[in-house]
Design a protein around this motif. Structure first.
Motif, short mmCIF file in Angstrom:
data_model
loop_
_atom_site.label_atom_id
_atom_site.label_comp_id
_atom_site.label_asym_id
_atom_site.label_seq_id
_atom_site.Cartn_x
_atom_site.Cartn_y
_atom_site.Cartn_z
N PRO A 88 0.82 -1.03 -0.10
CA PRO A 88 0.04 -0.26 0.24
C PRO A 88 0.70 1.16 -0.12
CG PRO A 88 0.02 -1.35 1.80
CD PRO A 88 1.01 -2.45 1.67
N GLY A 89 2.21 1.53 0.32
CA GLY A 89 2.91 2.26 1.04
C GLY A 89 2.80 3.16 1.83
N LYS A 90 3.21 4.81 2.33
CA LYS A 90 3.04 5.77 2.82
C LYS A 90 1.98 6.70 2.21
CE LYS A 90 6.04 3.73 5.17
NZ LYS A 90 5.85 2.65 6.66
N ILE A 91 1.19 7.54 3.34
CA ILE A 91 0.29 7.66 3.32
C ILE A 91 1.20 9.65 2.33
CG2 ILE A 91 -1.81 10.04 4.32
CD1 ILE A 91 -2.57 6.76 3.88
N LYS A 92 1.13 10.26 1.71
CA LYS A 92 1.19 11.23 1.35
C LYS A 92 0.89 12.45 0.89
CE LYS A 92 0.74 10.24 -4.05
NZ LYS A 92 1.53 10.60 -5.48
N ARG A 93 -1.15 12.24 0.73
CA ARG A 93 -1.79 13.53 1.11
C ARG A 93 -3.21 13.22 1.33
NH1 ARG A 93 0.22 14.40 -4.63
NH2 ARG A 93 -1.87 13.13 -5.44
N ILE A 94 -3.94 13.99 2.12
CA ILE A 94 -5.30 14.07 2.48
C ILE A 94 -6.15 15.24 1.66
CG2 ILE A 94 -7.20 13.59 4.13
CD1 ILE A 94 -4.55 13.10 6.15
N ARG A 95 -7.31 14.47 0.49
CA ARG A 95 -7.93 15.83 0.33
C ARG A 95 -9.12 15.00 0.90
NH1 ARG A 95 -4.08 16.81 -0.09
NH2 ARG A 95 -3.01 18.01 -2.49
N GLY A 96 -9.94 15.96 0.38
CA GLY A 96 -11.74 15.75 0.53
C GLY A 96 -12.42 16.67 0.36
N MET A 97 -14.02 16.80 0.55
CA MET A 97 -14.69 17.65 0.19
C MET A 97 -16.11 18.01 1.80
SD MET A 97 -16.58 19.00 -2.23
CE MET A 97 -15.75 18.90 -4.19
N ALA A 98 -15.73 19.11 1.66
CA ALA A 98 -17.33 19.14 2.92
C ALA A 98 -18.43 19.83 1.97
CB ALA A 98 -16.46 20.22 4.04
N TYR A 99 -19.15 20.21 2.21
CA TYR A 99 -20.25 19.87 1.31
C TYR A 99 -21.83 20.12 2.43
CZ TYR A 99 -21.33 15.21 2.03
OH TYR A 99 -22.31 13.63 2.83
N SER A 100 -22.46 21.52 2.11
CA SER A 100 -23.69 21.66 2.53
C SER A 100 -24.47 22.29 1.65
CB SER A 100 -23.37 22.71 3.65
OG SER A 100 -22.47 23.81 2.74
N VAL A 101 -26.15 22.37 1.81
CA VAL A 101 -26.80 22.34 0.86
C VAL A 101 -27.80 22.82 1.81
CG1 VAL A 101 -26.11 21.00 -0.93
CG2 VAL A 101 -27.95 19.74 1.37
N ARG A 102 -28.85 23.92 1.48
CA ARG A 102 -29.32 24.62 2.04
C ARG A 102 -29.32 24.53 3.14
NH1 ARG A 102 -34.20 25.15 -0.51
NH2 ARG A 102 -34.46 23.93 -2.64
N TYR B 118 -5.70 19.01 1.82
CA TYR B 118 -6.82 20.10 1.12
C TYR B 118 -8.02 19.71 0.93
CZ TYR B 118 -7.87 24.04 -1.24
OH TYR B 118 -8.13 25.27 -1.76
N ILE B 119 -8.92 20.32 2.09
CA ILE B 119 -10.48 19.88 1.82
C ILE B 119 -11.13 20.47 1.88
CG2 ILE B 119 -12.38 19.50 3.27
CD1 ILE B 119 -10.44 18.46 5.02
N TYR B 120 -11.76 20.93 0.05
CA TYR B 120 -12.40 21.44 -0.63
C TYR B 120 -14.06 21.77 0.20
CZ TYR B 120 -9.54 20.20 -4.63
OH TYR B 120 -8.35 20.46 -4.75
N THR B 121 -14.58 22.94 -0.58
CA THR B 121 -16.45 23.02 -0.23
C THR B 121 -16.97 23.25 -1.27
OG1 THR B 121 -15.80 25.32 0.56
CG2 THR B 121 -14.93 24.37 2.34
N ASP B 122 -17.74 23.00 -0.65
CA ASP B 122 -19.15 22.74 -2.07
C ASP B 122 -20.66 22.64 -1.91
OD1 ASP B 122 -20.90 21.77 -3.96
OD2 ASP B 122 -20.20 19.76 -3.90
N HIS B 123 -20.19 24.17 -1.17
CA HIS B 123 -21.45 24.55 -1.31
C HIS B 123 -23.14 25.38 -2.60
CE1 HIS B 123 -25.47 26.95 1.07
NE2 HIS B 123 -25.13 27.71 0.49
N MET B 124 -23.63 23.93 -2.79
CA MET B 124 -24.45 24.44 -4.11
C MET B 124 -25.62 25.01 -3.16
SD MET B 124 -24.59 20.87 -6.01
CE MET B 124 -22.50 20.62 -6.84
N LYS B 125 -26.24 25.40 -4.33
CA LYS B 125 -27.24 26.94 -4.05
C LYS B 125 -28.39 26.34 -5.01
CE LYS B 125 -24.54 30.32 -3.25
NZ LYS B 125 -24.52 31.85 -3.12
N GLY B 126 -30.15 26.93 -4.41
CA GLY B 126 -30.84 26.96 -5.80
C GLY B 126 -31.41 25.88 -6.11
N VAL B 127 -31.82 25.15 -7.75
CA VAL B 127 -32.17 23.92 -7.58
C VAL B 127 -30.94 22.85 -7.55
CG1 VAL B 127 -31.97 24.42 -10.31
CG2 VAL B 127 -33.49 22.75 -9.22
#
Length: 347
Positions: A185-199, A224-233
């Motif tokens: 499996p190797g060693k952990i080199k990076r962590i990515r993520g997605m934090a999402y919120s709706v309404r 690096y953790i991205y944020t995803d805030h979707m609006k409307g429909v």
């Protein structure tokens, strides 16, 4: 019901989805009896009926018979046809429930699959679309399933109980899978993520990111953790928030963890800080378990190894998840192990 002399016979609702997938791959009909026969609400659930309708859409010539009470199902699979398909999933289970099976079936279609799925994108039961995109797709590429048309995209997010999300998935056809050798499996080199919120307030996602980083920053700087805030429909019909995290190793292994808030009107309110911290701890636990495939995709890797060429494939797994254990039990006591020969006959 018509005569079904040569079908495989089973009882109970356990492994229903897996049995139908293996039946479709092998071309062997199945008859499943006593589906929740003693339950106060007997028979197939709405999400299971929706899954059967999905199988009917992606195949050509399938024959499906269900008795009046829904406690007996006969399924004679047709040809895996593919093409362009749209399907409205039941909001009782997330789109991940349906996508897990499509990932097993899509490479063996007659035509490349292009499908739009509508429903719940993130819940607390099934793998989210975010996790499947980050972990299952790289795993499929290890088996040689790749190309410009290989894509999984979230068009709209939908949280339970209302849903309202939309996902697009396309997959090329591959008649032969490459053998794999995943033992380091190797060693952990990076962590990515997605934090999402709706309404809900966009600050919810930022609070999730801060709390998750407060734990993960102690171990590795490349986060690096991205944020995803979707609006409307695009935000679906129900409020909610959550986090999915993926750790990538030096050898290209992906390990994931995810957590979502309680559905609207169900359970106690959950703080975004708790979601972030608990999800980070789940990722650390997944890393501790080890292996070249995370718990979510163990069964997918084993099935694709079964469907591959005669060459030896090797994969290093951590402790088997309950779901993977169930798959092992199913394949040990079933006649579906003839799948590989059946697939070659179809070619």
């Amino acid at each position: 019901m018509a005569t079904q002399a040569h079908s495989l016979s089973y009882a109970g609702c356990n492994f229903l989805r897996q049995r139908l997938v293996l039946s479709t791959l092998s071309g062997r009909p199945v008859k499943i009896r006593k589906i929740r026969a003693r339950d106060d609400n007997p028979g197939l659930r709405d999400f299971e009926a929706s899954f059967i309708r999905l199988l009917d859409k992606i195949t050509n010539g399938s024959r499906i018979e269900i008795n009046q009470t829904g406690t007996t199902l006969y399924y004679q699979p047709g040809l895996l046809y593919g093409g362009s398909v749209e399907h409205d999933c039941s909001v009782l289970r997330s789109i991940g429930y349906y996508l897990e099976s499509l990932l097993c079936l899509a490479p063996f279609m007659k035509h490349p699959l292009r499908i739009v799925l509508r429903g719940v994108t993130n819940d607390q039961t099934d793998p989210s679309v975010d996790v499947l995109k980050a972990t299952a797709l790289p795993l499929l590429k290890q088996f040689g399933i790749d190309g410009e048309s290989f894509e999984l995209k979230i068009v709209r997010r939908g949280m339970p109980p209302g849903g309202g999300g939309e996902v697009f998935f396309s997959c090329p056809v591959r008649k032969v899978l490459k053998p794999i050798q995943l033992t380091d499996p190797g060693k952990i080199k990076r962590i990515r993520g997605m934090a999402y919120s709706v309404r809900v307030s966009p600050q919810m996602a930022n609070r999730i990111v801060d709390s998750a980083r407060s734990i993960l920053n102690k171990f590795i700087p490349d986060i690096y953790i991205y944020t995803d805030h979707m609006k409307g429909v695009n935000s679906g019909k129900s409020p909610g928030f959550g986090l999915s995290l993926v750790a990538e190793t030096t050898n290209g292994t992906f390990l994931s963890a995810e957590l979502a808030s309680n559905p609207q009107g169900q359970g106690t309110a959950v703080l975004p800080e708790d979601v972030g911290r608990n999800c980070a701890r789940l990722l650390l636990e997944e890393i501790y378990r080890g292996g070249c495939v995370d718990s979510t995709n163990q069964s997918l890797a084993l099935l694709l190894m079964t469907l591959g060429q005669q060459d030896v494939s090797k994969v290093l797994l951590g402790p088997l998840s309950p779901y993977t254990n169930d798959i092992f039990k199913l394949m040990e006591m079933s006649e579906f192990l003839e799948i590989r020969g059946q697939l070659k006959d179809k070619e």
